[in-house]
Design an enzyme around this catalytic site. Structure first.
Site, short mmCIF file in Angstrom:
data_model
loop_
_atom_site.label_atom_id
_atom_site.label_comp_id
_atom_site.label_asym_id
_atom_site.label_seq_id
_atom_site.Cartn_x
_atom_site.Cartn_y
_atom_site.Cartn_z
N LYS A 145 -5.10 -13.52 -10.62
CA LYS A 145 -6.24 -13.64 -9.72
C LYS A 145 -7.38 -12.71 -10.14
O LYS A 145 -7.13 -11.61 -10.63
CB LYS A 145 -5.76 -13.23 -8.32
CG LYS A 145 -6.17 -14.17 -7.21
CD LYS A 145 -5.68 -13.66 -5.87
CE LYS A 145 -6.86 -13.16 -5.05
NZ LYS A 145 -6.53 -12.76 -3.70
N LYS A 176 -11.11 -7.01 -8.03
CA LYS A 176 -11.99 -5.89 -8.36
C LYS A 176 -11.19 -4.66 -8.74
O LYS A 176 -11.74 -3.69 -9.25
CB LYS A 176 -12.94 -5.59 -7.19
CG LYS A 176 -12.23 -5.08 -5.97
CD LYS A 176 -13.16 -4.95 -4.77
CE LYS A 176 -12.34 -4.79 -3.52
NZ LYS A 176 -13.06 -5.05 -2.31
N LYS A 202 0.81 -1.23 0.00
CA LYS A 202 0.00 0.00 0.00
C LYS A 202 0.84 1.27 0.00
O LYS A 202 0.42 2.29 -0.55
CB LYS A 202 -0.99 0.01 1.17
CG LYS A 202 -2.12 -0.98 0.94
CD LYS A 202 -3.41 -0.60 1.63
CE LYS A 202 -4.54 -1.46 1.11
NZ LYS A 202 -5.64 -1.60 2.06
#
Ligand code: TRP
Length: 329
Positions: free
Chosen positions: A194, A197, A112
């Site tokens: 994978k 979203k 992140k």
């Protein structure tokens, strides 16, 4: 006494079928056997900037999703994290036991901050300690999470063990409960990665609340191959992925699925995949819409859940305060 299960989802984006298969689907099955708490992790969500109105809406929607997925608020405690201030109170104490070095090694933190630690917000860094507090406040034995959260459960165990080694047995050391189902589902457009979203191509993923038309479209447009035969094989990753989705939603075993589809084409496979996914998702979609028309009820569920959660949390926090030498309020 029943063992305790705690899990939470962040109200920070749309949920995918991966969230359903890896988490929500199993929550329902746990609630008869365990004392279950299912939370809306709104305090975790704000470690990434959120649009306030969207955050509010998604928090209520997540309660609706929990209910639509079969979580019964009479059996399980469904609540919103920020309603129970004990989470941040315990987090502060645990911050003083967490090692900066270990926090810096968290995969999620590293990805992140994307190399820019100087300007990363401190909440992102302390996130695992807040998550540990969520879990430890309820004497949790089992934490059903995706593979990506395993490291956070490990640091939770470390913190509990460290605290216990200073003060004697105080906190229960939890175990992760990892389901592989959701983790295996791949992108519909590139079955080597994978399903996510955050994929820039929205045809790559299926949302939990995807409407029927786009569910059908996305499945129809999914990538297969030119072999023309339905096999469960690494040489046919697109077909394999569709079969995995079929299996996860239908609950049937792979041999049975393959014999049903023997000699059929990819069109038929896609049609079947649409049918089984829609069969599960359409009642969820409809229930969520119904609940969202009655947000007062959702708020009631959340508030009632928070009262029950707080009762347990308060006991644990008191135990911790006494060990640390704080004067209990
Ligand atoms: N960090 C988890 C996620 O992003 C959400 C979460 C917050 C959680 N607190 C938790 C999961 C406690 C399990 C237990 O998926």
């Amino acid at each position: 006494m029943k063992k305790t299960v705690y899990s939470a989802i962040q109200p920070s984006g749309e949920l995918t079928i991966g969230n359903y298969l890896g988490a929500l689907k199993n929550f329902k099955e746990l609630q008869d056997e365990y004392r279950c708490l299912f939370a809306v992790a709104d305090m975790h969500a704000i470690t990434v900037r959120q649009d306030p109105q969207l955050l509010y809406e998604r928090s209520l929607k997540l309660i609706a999703v929990y209910l639509a997925c079969g979580i019964d608020p009479k059996k399980s405690i469904v609540f919103i994290n920020s309603h129970v201030s004990e989470h941040t109170e315990l987090a502060w104490i645990l911050n003083t036991y967490a090692y900066i070095g270990q926090l810096k090694r968290m995969h999620q933190y590293k990805s992140k901050i994307a190399g820019n630690e100087e300007n990363a917000n401190a909440g992102l860094f302390l996130y695992p300690v807040l998550m540990a507090s969520d879990i430890l406040l309820y004497d949790t034995n089992l934490v059903p999470v995706g593979e990506d959260q395993k490291q956070h459960v490990e640091i939770t165990r470390d913190l509990a063990e460290r605290f216990n080694s200073y003060y004697g047995d105080t906190l229960i050391v939890p175990d992760p409960l990892i389901k592989e189902d959701g983790a295996r589902i791949k992108s519909l457009q590139d079955p080597s990665i994978k399903m996510s979203k955050s994929d820039s191509n929205e045809k790559a993923y299926l949302l939990l609340l995807e409407d029927e038309k786009s569910l059908r479209n996305k499945i129809n447009k999914s990538v297969t191959d030119s072999v023309g035969e339905i096999n469960y094989s690494d040489d046919q990753p697109g077909v394999k992925n569709l079969l995995d989705i079929y299996k996860a939603f239908s609950g049937e075993n792979m041999d049975k699925i393959l014999s049903e589809l023997e000699g059929k084409g990819y069109g038929e496979l896609k049609k079947k995949v649409f049918e089984v996914t829609n069969e599960t998702l359409s009642p969820i979609r409809e229930d969520v819409a119904r609940y969202m028309d009655n947000t007062e009820y959702l708020l009631e569920v959340a508030k009632d859940g928070a009262i029950k959660a707080r009762e347990i949390a308060n006991e644990t926090l008191k135990r911790v305060y006494e060990k640390v030498g704080f004067v209990w309020r």
